[in-house]
Write a protein that holds these residues in place. Structure first.
Motif, PDB file in Angstrom:
ATOM      1  N   TYR A  53      76.302  59.380 -60.674  1.00  0.00           N
ATOM      2  CA  TYR A  53      76.353  60.230 -59.540  1.00  0.00           C
ATOM      3  C   TYR A  53      77.578  60.193 -58.993  1.00  0.00           C
ATOM      4  O   TYR A  53      78.212  59.173 -58.592  1.00  0.00           O
ATOM      5  CB  TYR A  53      75.385  60.043 -58.548  1.00  0.00           C
ATOM      6  N   LEU A  54      78.561  61.210 -59.074  1.00  0.00           N
ATOM      7  CA  LEU A  54      79.996  61.137 -58.479  1.00  0.00           C
ATOM      8  C   LEU A  54      79.883  62.024 -57.285  1.00  0.00           C
ATOM      9  O   LEU A  54      79.955  62.956 -56.911  1.00  0.00           O
ATOM     10  CB  LEU A  54      80.912  62.015 -59.507  1.00  0.00           C
ATOM     11  N   CYS A  55      80.088  61.186 -56.245  1.00  0.00           N
ATOM     12  CA  CYS A  55      80.426  61.595 -54.675  1.00  0.00           C
ATOM     13  C   CYS A  55      81.750  61.937 -54.545  1.00  0.00           C
ATOM     14  O   CYS A  55      82.648  61.113 -54.063  1.00  0.00           O
ATOM     15  CB  CYS A  55      79.617  60.519 -53.896  1.00  0.00           C
ATOM     16  N   GLY A  56      82.123  63.161 -54.509  1.00  0.00           N
ATOM     17  CA  GLY A  56      83.705  63.537 -54.106  1.00  0.00           C
ATOM     18  C   GLY A  56      84.034  64.786 -54.988  1.00  0.00           C
ATOM     19  O   GLY A  56      83.193  65.430 -55.777  1.00  0.00           O
ATOM     20  N   VAL A  57      85.047  65.396 -54.514  1.00  0.00           N
ATOM     21  CA  VAL A  57      85.609  66.564 -55.183  1.00  0.00           C
ATOM     22  C   VAL A  57      86.898  66.266 -55.741  1.00  0.00           C
ATOM     23  O   VAL A  57      87.593  65.342 -55.195  1.00  0.00           O
ATOM     24  CB  VAL A  57      85.405  67.904 -54.311  1.00  0.00           C
ATOM     25  N   GLY A  58      87.436  67.009 -56.623  1.00  0.00           N
ATOM     26  CA  GLY A  58      88.967  66.954 -57.336  1.00  0.00           C
ATOM     27  C   GLY A  58      89.088  67.690 -58.632  1.00  0.00           C
ATOM     28  O   GLY A  58      88.266  67.961 -59.160  1.00  0.00           O
ATOM     29  N   GLN A  59      90.360  67.772 -58.901  1.00  0.00           N
ATOM     30  CA  GLN A  59      90.635  68.420 -60.002  1.00  0.00           C
ATOM     31  C   GLN A  59      90.274  67.805 -61.420  1.00  0.00           C
ATOM     32  O   GLN A  59      90.020  68.650 -62.537  1.00  0.00           O
ATOM     33  CB  GLN A  59      92.236  68.383 -60.131  1.00  0.00           C
ATOM     34  N   GLU A  60      89.722  66.799 -61.571  1.00  0.00           N
ATOM     35  CA  GLU A  60      89.040  66.175 -62.729  1.00  0.00           C
ATOM     36  C   GLU A  60      87.581  66.150 -63.052  1.00  0.00           C
ATOM     37  O   GLU A  60      87.278  65.938 -64.235  1.00  0.00           O
ATOM     38  CB  GLU A  60      89.554  64.599 -62.603  1.00  0.00           C
ATOM     39  N   GLU A  61      86.929  67.321 -62.032  1.00  0.00           N
ATOM     40  CA  GLU A  61      85.721  67.510 -62.315  1.00  0.00           C
ATOM     41  C   GLU A  61      85.293  67.982 -63.646  1.00  0.00           C
ATOM     42  O   GLU A  61      84.426  67.922 -64.362  1.00  0.00           O
ATOM     43  CB  GLU A  61      85.083  68.448 -61.004  1.00  0.00           C
ATOM     44  N   GLU A  62      86.282  69.325 -63.950  1.00  0.00           N
ATOM     45  CA  GLU A  62      85.871  70.129 -65.197  1.00  0.00           C
ATOM     46  C   GLU A  62      86.291  69.330 -66.172  1.00  0.00           C
ATOM     47  O   GLU A  62      85.595  69.295 -67.482  1.00  0.00           O
ATOM     48  CB  GLU A  62      86.936  71.180 -65.098  1.00  0.00           C
ATOM     49  N   ASN A  63      87.093  68.181 -66.338  1.00  0.00           N
ATOM     50  CA  ASN A  63      87.376  67.512 -67.612  1.00  0.00           C
ATOM     51  C   ASN A  63      86.162  66.279 -67.841  1.00  0.00           C
ATOM     52  O   ASN A  63      85.815  66.250 -68.925  1.00  0.00           O
ATOM     53  CB  ASN A  63      88.468  66.568 -67.341  1.00  0.00           C
ATOM     54  N   LYS A  68      83.067  66.918 -66.750  1.00  0.00           N
ATOM     55  CA  LYS A  68      82.115  68.010 -67.138  1.00  0.00           C
ATOM     56  C   LYS A  68      82.098  68.228 -68.718  1.00  0.00           C
ATOM     57  O   LYS A  68      81.125  68.174 -69.490  1.00  0.00           O
ATOM     58  CB  LYS A  68      81.927  69.213 -66.437  1.00  0.00           C
ATOM     59  N   SER A  69      83.259  68.805 -69.216  1.00  0.00           N
ATOM     60  CA  SER A  69      83.636  69.130 -70.549  1.00  0.00           C
ATOM     61  C   SER A  69      83.341  67.920 -71.469  1.00  0.00           C
ATOM     62  O   SER A  69      82.682  68.019 -72.519  1.00  0.00           O
ATOM     63  CB  SER A  69      84.953  69.466 -70.817  1.00  0.00           C
ATOM     64  N   PHE A  70      83.766  66.587 -71.158  1.00  0.00           N
ATOM     65  CA  PHE A  70      83.448  65.499 -71.829  1.00  0.00           C
ATOM     66  C   PHE A  70      81.901  65.265 -72.035  1.00  0.00           C
ATOM     67  O   PHE A  70      81.634  65.072 -73.021  1.00  0.00           O
ATOM     68  CB  PHE A  70      84.023  64.106 -71.366  1.00  0.00           C
ATOM     69  N   ALA A  71      81.248  65.297 -70.955  1.00  0.00           N
ATOM     70  CA  ALA A  71      79.764  64.852 -70.868  1.00  0.00           C
ATOM     71  C   ALA A  71      79.116  66.082 -71.785  1.00  0.00           C
ATOM     72  O   ALA A  71      78.201  65.930 -72.422  1.00  0.00           O
ATOM     73  CB  ALA A  71      79.235  65.223 -69.465  1.00  0.00           C
ATOM     74  N   SER A  72      79.508  67.283 -71.782  1.00  0.00           N
ATOM     75  CA  SER A  72      78.958  68.608 -72.780  1.00  0.00           C
ATOM     76  C   SER A  72      79.172  68.071 -74.143  1.00  0.00           C
ATOM     77  O   SER A  72      78.194  68.227 -74.961  1.00  0.00           O
ATOM     78  CB  SER A  72      79.292  69.911 -72.303  1.00  0.00           C
ATOM     79  N   GLU A  73      80.375  67.815 -74.446  1.00  0.00           N
ATOM     80  CA  GLU A  73      80.775  67.362 -75.674  1.00  0.00           C
ATOM     81  C   GLU A  73      79.957  66.228 -76.218  1.00  0.00           C
ATOM     82  O   GLU A  73      79.838  66.112 -77.577  1.00  0.00           O
ATOM     83  CB  GLU A  73      82.318  67.397 -75.779  1.00  0.00           C
ATOM     84  N   HIS A  74      79.874  65.296 -75.396  1.00  0.00           N
ATOM     85  CA  HIS A  74      79.013  64.090 -75.938  1.00  0.00           C
ATOM     86  C   HIS A  74      77.610  63.845 -75.819  1.00  0.00           C
ATOM     87  O   HIS A  74      76.872  62.741 -75.788  1.00  0.00           O
ATOM     88  CB  HIS A  74      79.712  62.814 -75.510  1.00  0.00           C
ATOM     89  N   GLY A  75      76.788  64.871 -75.275  1.00  0.00           N
ATOM     90  CA  GLY A  75      75.385  64.996 -75.262  1.00  0.00           C
ATOM     91  C   GLY A  75      75.069  64.173 -74.099  1.00  0.00           C
ATOM     92  O   GLY A  75      73.837  63.675 -74.119  1.00  0.00           O
ATOM     93  N   ILE A  76      75.725  64.117 -72.818  1.00  0.00           N
ATOM     94  CA  ILE A  76      75.278  63.379 -71.786  1.00  0.00           C
ATOM     95  C   ILE A  76      75.199  64.302 -70.505  1.00  0.00           C
ATOM     96  O   ILE A  76      75.453  63.672 -69.189  1.00  0.00           O
ATOM     97  CB  ILE A  76      75.986  61.903 -71.863  1.00  0.00           C
ATOM     98  N   LYS A  77      75.213  65.720 -70.824  1.00  0.00           N
ATOM     99  CA  LYS A  77      75.410  66.452 -69.732  1.00  0.00           C
ATOM    100  C   LYS A  77      74.339  66.399 -68.621  1.00  0.00           C
ATOM    101  O   LYS A  77      74.468  66.270 -67.324  1.00  0.00           O
ATOM    102  CB  LYS A  77      75.515  67.927 -70.265  1.00  0.00           C
ATOM    103  N   GLU A  78      73.333  66.008 -69.011  1.00  0.00           N
ATOM    104  CA  GLU A  78      72.014  65.824 -68.159  1.00  0.00           C
ATOM    105  C   GLU A  78      71.948  64.397 -67.317  1.00  0.00           C
ATOM    106  O   GLU A  78      71.198  64.271 -66.491  1.00  0.00           O
ATOM    107  CB  GLU A  78      70.560  65.965 -68.869  1.00  0.00           C
TER     108      GLU A  78
END
Length: 375
Positions: A237-247, A249-259
């Motif tokens: 769980y990431l508590c915060g906002v910022g420009q790295e969020e999309e990076n 998310k992309s990594f999580a999707s590509e490596h099967g850990i999005k959920e």
């Protein structure tokens, strides 16, 4: 005649924990406390409400966060004008920009006593070459106009020993800005309810980080570590906002850990979220003395953090693991060890360690420094 003091920070939404211990210590000594910074109050009425609440004067100064921005010269002129008008006896300045502007203005205006509190020198170990040269030489030069130089971690304390302070000047150490440990006494009461809100089952292990999602916070390395562990019950769980969020998310999707990676955004229930989770992580490249890490310790969490300045002061043997911020393998190994360890015992070790940073201890430390410098 009472002593008048100006406390200078950089940028803040409102008067907060950053200055609280210094303010209380000054007021205990009868010092008239004023504070200057670049504020984000919604309106003038909110600022005046804080002035009334704390019994202080709040000044707006247009600091720019970027150290090299020439617009900070405007901030220098503003600080200088405030000092000239109010005739302060003591300046307590903070952070590189506040410290540079404050000390130059104090010198120009002939302020009797100047305290500089370093919250993390910019020439830390592993810093870029320009930081190691430019900021080191600036700090070295301004040290001779400093009556008391205060550090909040041991790496900075050792570095500051190379500086020559003003005649009779002192080098001091304080335990950060202080944390009110009493507010964490019953924080675990709603743990089950908060875990249910997060969608966690009894078998799930929740890892949490708190802070802006930027390059320095390096949250991507935790996602990389999770991709190595491949445990469906491990959630981040990431508590915060910022420009790295999309990076991330992309990594999580590509490596099967999005959920297994969850973005909570900006939250006002950080204490409750920490208490609902099982492991705190902070893989930053740079910190001074992290308040979010202290908060996690106060909630009794084991901590897996980067082996850098400040973190090495806070996380001691038995309370967690220190890892190379560039090594996802080290973080994966440390998280794996936490999964297999007695996390309650690790949390209890942190509860004991964090007592050194209690707000009342820091208030006492500032009271002594103020007494000494004004004698």
């Amino acid at each position: 005649m009472s002593v008048k003091m100006l406390y200078i920070l950089n940028i803040a939404d409102k008067v907060n924990n950053f200055s609280y211990s210094a303010m209380i210590a000054a007021q205990k000594l009868g010092i008239e406390f004023s504070i200057a910074g670049n504020w984000n109050y919604p309106d003038d009425a909110a600022r005046k409400a804080d002035e009334k609440k704390y019994g202080i004067k709040i000044y707006q100064v247009d600091f720019i966060r970027a150290p090299y921005d020439p617009r900070n010269y405007k901030a220098y002129r503003q600080i200088k004008a405030i000092i000239e008008r109010e005739k302060f006896d003591l300046i307590h300045c903070n952070t590189p920009i506040g410290g540079i502007v404050g000390r130059y203005a104090a010198k120009k205006c002939g302020v009797k006593k100047v305290i500089y509190q370093a919250h993390g020198f910019h020439f830390y170990k592993g810093a870029p070459f320009v930081n190691r040269t430019l900021f080191y030489n600036i700090e070295k030069y301004l040290a001779k106009y400093t009556d008391v130089l205060v550090t909040i971690n041991n790496e900075d304390l050792e570095a500051a020993k190379a500086f020559k302070l003003k005649k009779g000047g002192k080098l001091c150490y304080v335990h950060g800005v202080g944390i009110d440990l009493s507010v964490y006494d019953n924080v675990s009461e709603n743990r089950d309810k908060k875990r249910a809100e997060l969608g966690l089952d009894n078998d799930d292990i929740a890892v949490i980080s708190v802070g802006e999602l930027n390059k320095n916070k390096n949250n991507i390395v935790i996602a990389q570590a999770m991709s190595k562990i491949k445990n469906k019950h491990l959630h981040y769980y990431l508590c915060g906002v910022g420009q790295e969020e999309e990076n991330i998310k992309s990594f999580a999707s590509e490596h099967g850990i999005k959920e297994n990676i969850h973005f909570l955004g900006y939250r006002n229930d950080v204490k409750e979220l920490l208490s609902a989770c099982d492991i705190f992580v902070m893989p930053s490249f740079r910190e001074g003395l992290s308040r979010s890490l202290m908060e996690a310790m106060a909630c009794g969490l084991p901590c897996v953090v980067s082996k850098i300045r400040g973190n090495t002061d806070l996380v001691r043997k038995g309370g967690g693991y220190l890892c190379d911020p560039d090594s996802s393998a080290e973080f994966a190994d440390a998280l794996g060890k936490c999964l297999a360890s007695d996390r309650k015992a690790m949390g209890e070790a942190n509860l004991l360690s964090v007592k050194r940073y209690d707000l009342n201890i820091v208030i006492d430390e500032w009271e002594k420094i103020y007494k000494d410098v004004l004698m």
